[in-house]
Design an enzyme around this catalytic site. Structure first.
Site, PDB file in Angstrom:
ATOM      1  N   GLU A 513     -35.029 -15.805 -23.925  1.00  0.00           N
ATOM      2  CA  GLU A 513     -33.739 -15.160 -24.210  1.00  0.00           C
ATOM      3  C   GLU A 513     -33.847 -14.205 -25.397  1.00  0.00           C
ATOM      4  O   GLU A 513     -32.986 -14.206 -26.296  1.00  0.00           O
ATOM      5  CB  GLU A 513     -32.657 -16.216 -24.452  1.00  0.00           C
ATOM      6  CG  GLU A 513     -32.421 -17.110 -23.252  1.00  0.00           C
ATOM      7  CD  GLU A 513     -31.257 -18.085 -23.415  1.00  0.00           C
ATOM      8  OE1 GLU A 513     -30.662 -18.162 -24.505  1.00  0.00           O
ATOM      9  OE2 GLU A 513     -30.928 -18.766 -22.425  1.00  0.00           O
ATOM     10  N   GLU A 606     -34.339 -22.185 -17.236  1.00  0.00           N
ATOM     11  CA  GLU A 606     -33.318 -23.104 -17.750  1.00  0.00           C
ATOM     12  C   GLU A 606     -32.198 -23.203 -16.734  1.00  0.00           C
ATOM     13  O   GLU A 606     -31.685 -22.183 -16.264  1.00  0.00           O
ATOM     14  CB  GLU A 606     -32.746 -22.626 -19.094  1.00  0.00           C
ATOM     15  CG  GLU A 606     -33.658 -22.925 -20.251  1.00  0.00           C
ATOM     16  CD  GLU A 606     -33.108 -22.476 -21.601  1.00  0.00           C
ATOM     17  OE1 GLU A 606     -31.891 -22.615 -21.837  1.00  0.00           O
ATOM     18  OE2 GLU A 606     -33.921 -21.992 -22.404  1.00  0.00           O
TER      19      GLU A 606
HETATM   20  C1  GAL Z   1     -30.098 -21.669 -23.950  1.00  0.00           C
HETATM   21  C2  GAL Z   1     -31.301 -21.574 -24.879  1.00  0.00           C
HETATM   22  C3  GAL Z   1     -31.798 -22.941 -25.255  1.00  0.00           C
HETATM   23  C4  GAL Z   1     -30.653 -23.787 -25.695  1.00  0.00           C
HETATM   24  C5  GAL Z   1     -29.650 -23.919 -24.610  1.00  0.00           C
HETATM   25  C6  GAL Z   1     -28.518 -24.830 -25.075  1.00  0.00           C
HETATM   26  O1  GAL Z   1     -29.417 -20.492 -23.916  1.00  0.00           O
HETATM   27  O2  GAL Z   1     -32.358 -20.866 -24.300  1.00  0.00           O
HETATM   28  O3  GAL Z   1     -32.736 -22.822 -26.283  1.00  0.00           O
HETATM   29  O4  GAL Z   1     -30.085 -23.155 -26.789  1.00  0.00           O
HETATM   30  O5  GAL Z   1     -29.178 -22.630 -24.302  1.00  0.00           O
HETATM   31  O6  GAL Z   1     -27.602 -25.079 -24.107  1.00  0.00           O
END
Ligand code: GAL
Length: 914
Positions: A513, A606
């Protein structure tokens, strides 16, 4: 520093060795001739930390920007911002530290020349004769912050984002090294697996070097300053900034530290590189490159020979060599390095692959260097033989078998143990994840301890190894962007060189990100530069970037080989309440990316960011399958807890069910990495009053939340399970609607309350849970009978328990090694007279220990519990508490842990330390 000129000598020898012949014929002959020693120097350090950063010395690496915006609870997917550049107005040590990265800078013109002078040499802590008697005595791995205390409140120095623990500040570590006179002709290196952060090293008053990025492993050559047979004082300064991460980074010498002693002619740091190709059941070709450093004053003719052995599950060599890379000679001028390359074909290779369908078979390559027939160095490289195929329409194939990535993201902390690495704690995490059906791990967002990859190699997990959470643009004021210009090349190359022989690593990720998603061509140019570093170090594996903002028509996605999407596959903030938001709002993107990049594999780096607090159920229960967390809707900001009906996610996330559905609708998606496996310290979205996250499938103490069973039922369809939620202790809800949900690997289930059927329900296509949303609570017994293809498949019963009357202890391991490191994790349950865990009991428990062991930490998985992790007293959280005990080195015997709680019957458990 040794000359960095590399002479490339490429001699390819291809030898076909029939493994049967090899087993009979070739044997190794180098017993006792290896001059290489790798010595743990974890024990016996003295430690001192300044009361506050303001009172610290000024031996700083560089100046840092002042922080104006301390806002902590900003949304995880907030847009990163421009870097702030500060010019140093005082002497800083950076010019002396930069050369430590030289071996990882390819262009000789860009390497750093160490200035004259020896900063810090007159500082008392650096002197050999400084009296550190009054300093704290510690063993490594050591995380100075983990014992706390927690800092509470909104104006605390370290806020919820970084875990409310005192990670910030400047500290010193000192240790005397034992270097016998017989080491006079040796080359001696300091190998640090990770130091958090900005570590600077002095030996005997000489500044040797350092490494700012806390997650990378690095090596310093101590030889020029060693006094063989004399007193050798090693001193390390750590300067760990606040506001440097979006999670708990830990603090100090938190990984293993080694002394490596070699002959001046030796295999270089991470000097072997093995790759495998043309893999079938019948044969495989292994390519090997060995970099040899000649740190001596004479030119040397070095013979290199490498034997390959199969390893058993415990990592021991099995029998004789199964293949041998023929002996090659290389003439290496004094002070230079040479690379020797060769290849071998091995018959009937035992392939490395992920369980349960494959086995993670491993080999070790034993490389021996000899001069004039005398062996002078022996170096072992663990590796595996496996074929990987990345198919944009079908996903990932390992050894020809399609493997869907059932992955999780893992941060590096080990819960109550903090960031201090411990192999037994790490293995426990992997075992719990495996039990859930997880087969893949993304090392979010930084290189792990090397031993974690040793475990993923041994256990057969597929790994995305990741290095950065930020590049030039910043997410927090003191994150990696401050050193990106100087260190992005050395950090990236060092990362790949260390891990590229690990068969478990299948993909490199060089960014999560990052802010460069937003900066079009300029951002893509940064990405391309990093991409090239990765490819130059390892052309055999694909790369990815995890993108939560970049769209198919933008520049950044053009760069990586694999499209890694964060949350975008399911769509981000799609519910009407987010209309007009300034945050990221995105329609589902799998198809759009697939269309635009038909030649790239797509995976979700993710997914979910679903949140819950183990054992907490809040009413009313959402009718939606996926909803954000709001007061009265899945969340309660007064108690800072999230409901375990498992229907809620952070604003940009999606529930588990929604993710499963969207992925199944897109069979080209190679897999998902759930945010996240275990809860971690810091980033407690949505309640930054807390100390640790809510998004884990497993809580910080290692206790599965209900979500665990939702994954298990989907990821292990052959496992006969039915899981009922919530618990059934609701005296205040008699007569009230109390929904019951069942997670099962079956396809339908019938629910009974006190023997009366509440009906049978069947999962429709793309449905992953069965819900009885109108159950009216009455105490008693809930029973679910699950069916698969019409036959009874699994049964589960949940009962209203009696009063809490006693404690019960269960250890994950009843026998541990008496090595001062091994751990047993003991779960304490509060039960009624019938041994049923009372799911609403939060009694305070006191722990005591007898025998050769110590209590290292306690926890309960409650993100809001501010009791220090080192406390021997703790309230249970919804029926459970955890005690972690450690053996004492060299003191075998029986360790007895006793747990007591007012009004409850005590319990004791015995652990054998051998
Ligand atoms: C994402 C990020 C992760 C963590 C997650 C939390 O956007 O890449 O590191 O922060 O959200 O929900």
């Amino acid at each position: 520093m040794k000359s960095l000129k590399l002479i490339f000598i490429t001699i390819i020898a291809l030898i076909v060795v029939n493994s049967l012949v090899a087993q009979k014929g070739i044997n190794t002959v180098f017993e006792g001739t290896n001059s290489r020693q790798r010595i743990s120097i974890n024990e016996g350090w003295s430690f001192f930390k300044y009361e506050s950063a303001a009172k610290a010395d000024d031996l700083i690496y560089d100046v840092r920007p002042e922080i104006s915006d301390k806002t902590e609870n900003k949304v995880a997917d907030a847009k990163p911002t421009d870097a702030v550049v500060v010019e140093a107005t005082q002497e800083v040590l950076k010019p002396w530290i930069l050369p430590s990265g030289n071996d990882f800078i390819n262009d000789p013109a860009k390497r750093h020349i160490c200035p004259e002078g020896n900063p810090g040499s007159d500082f008392p802590f650096v002197q050999s004769n400084f009296d550190d008697q009054s300093w704290e005595k510690v063993n490594l791995p050591h995380d100075w912050a983990i014992k706390g205390p927690f800092q509470t409140g909104w104006d605390s120095e370290v806020g919820g984002g970084m875990g409310r623990l005192p990670i910030n500040g400047v500290a010193w570590y000192r240790k005397k090294l034992d270097i016998p006179a017989s080491d006079a002709n040796k080359t001696i290196f300091l190998d640090i697996d990770g130091a958090m952060s900005y570590s600077i090293v002095w030996l005997n008053g000489h500044l040797v070097g350092g490494w700012p990025y806390g997650y990378n492993s690095y090596r310093l050559n101590l030889t020029p300053h060693i006094i063989p047979g004399g007193e050798n004082q090693l001193v390390i300064r750590i300067d760990n900034p606040n506001h440097s991460a979006r999670w708990y980074p830990g603090a100090g010498l938190y990984r293993n530290v080694w002394l490596t002693k070699t002959c001046p002619v030796h295999v270089g740091q991470w000097g072997t590189y093995l790759t495998t190709k043309d893999i079938s059941k019948e044969s495989a070709t292994i390519d090997l490159a060995v970099v040899i450093d000649n740190d001596s004053k004479t030119d040397e003719l070095v013979e290199v020979i490498t034997h390959v052995f199969a390893l058993d599950a415990k990592g021991n060599k099995i029998g004789n060599a199964v293949a041998t890379f023929s002996a090659l000679n290389s003439k290496i001028p004094a002070g230079e390095s040479a690379k020797v390359e060769s290849a071998v074909t091995i018959k009937n290779p035992k392939l490395w692959g992920p369980p349960p369908t494959q086995n993670p078979n491993l080999y070790v390559a034993v490389t021996t260097l000899s001069i004039k027939g005398k062996p002078i160095d022996e170096y072992e490289t663990r590796f595996g033989i496996r074929s990987l195929e990345f198919n944009p329409d079908k996903g990932i194939f390992v050894n020809g078998e399609h493997i869907f990535l059932k992955g999780v993201n893992q941060h590096h902390d080990l819960g109550a143990l903090g960031a201090a690495f411990n192999i037994s704690a790490t293995r426990r995490q992997l075992e719990i994840l495996r039990e859930m059906g997880c087969n893949a791990i993304r090392m979010s967002h930084n290189p792990p301890a090397p031993e974690l990859l040793e475990l993923t190699d041994q256990m057969g997990f597929l790994v995305i190894d990741e290095i950065f959470d930020s590049w030039e643009r910043k997410k927090t004021p003191h994150d990696f962007h401050l050193i990106f210009q100087d260190w992005s090349e050395p950090d990236t190359r060092a990362f790949i060189r260390r891990d590229r022989n690990c068969p478990s690593v299948i993909i490199w990720s060089f960014g999560n990100e990052v802010g460069e998603q937003y900066t079009a061509e300029a951002g893509a140019a940064v990405a391309k530069r990093l991409y090239n570093f990765v490819k130059e170090e390892d052309p055999t594996r694909p790369t990815t970037l995890a993108m939560n903002f970049a769209k198919p028509d933008m520049e950044l996605p053009k760069i990586p080989d694999i499209i890694g999407l964060n949350y975008q596959g399911e769509g981000i903030r799609q519910s009407p309440e987010f209309e007009g938001t300034e945050r990221i709002r995105t329609a589902p993107q799998y198809d759009a990316f697939h269309k635009k990049f038909p030649n790239k594999v797509i995976l979700s780096a993710e997914t979910a960011s679903a949140a819950s607090s183990r054992g907490i159920y809040l009413f009313p229960v959402s009718k939606e399958l996926s909803a954000p967390i709001r007061d009265g809707l899945g969340g309660d900001s007064k108690i800072c807890q999230v409901s375990s009906y498992e229907l809620h996610a952070v604003d940009f996330g999606s529930s588990v069910d929604k993710v499963f559905g969207s992925i199944e609708h897109h069979p080209f998606v190679a897999g998902e990495f759930v945010w996240n496996g275990f809860d971690y310290i810091g980033e407690p979205t949505p309640y930054y009053e807390a100390r640790s996250s809510y998004t884990g499938i497993i809580d910080l103490a290692g206790f599965p939340k209900d979500r665990f069973y939702l994954y298990q039922s989907h990821w292990r369809p052959e496992l006969q399970i039915a899981h009922i939620l919530p618990h059934w202790n609701w005296p205040e809800r008699i007569g009230e609607v109390t929904p019951v949900h069942v997670f099962t690997s079956g396809d339908e289930a019938e629910l009974f309350l006190n023997g009366k059927s509440l009906g049978k329900k069947k999962k429709a296509e793309y449905e992953y849970r069965l819900r009885w949303d109108y159950v009216v609570y009455e105490p008693g017994e809930l029973k679910a009978v699950a069916y698969k293809e019409g036959k009874v498949w699994a049964e589960e019963v949940v009962k209203t328990t009696g009063e809490a009357t006693k404690l019960k202890a269960i250890a994950n391991r009843n026998e541990i090694a008496a090595d001062g490191k091994d751990l047993s994790f003991i779960t304490i349950r509060i039960t009624d007279n019938n041994e049923l865990t009372v799911p609403v009991s939060n009694n305070k428990i006191k722990f005591s220990i007898d025998g050769p062991g110590e209590i290292v930490a306690t926890d309960n998985g409650n993100s809001m519990d501010m009791t220090s992790f080192s406390s021997h007293e703790r309230e249970a959280f919804n029926g459970l508490a955890l005690v972690i005990i450690r053996s004492k080195k060299g003191e075998p015997g029986t360790i007895t842990l006793t747990a007591k709680s007012a009004g409850l019957k005590n319990t004791s458990i015995e652990i054998i330390s051998k």
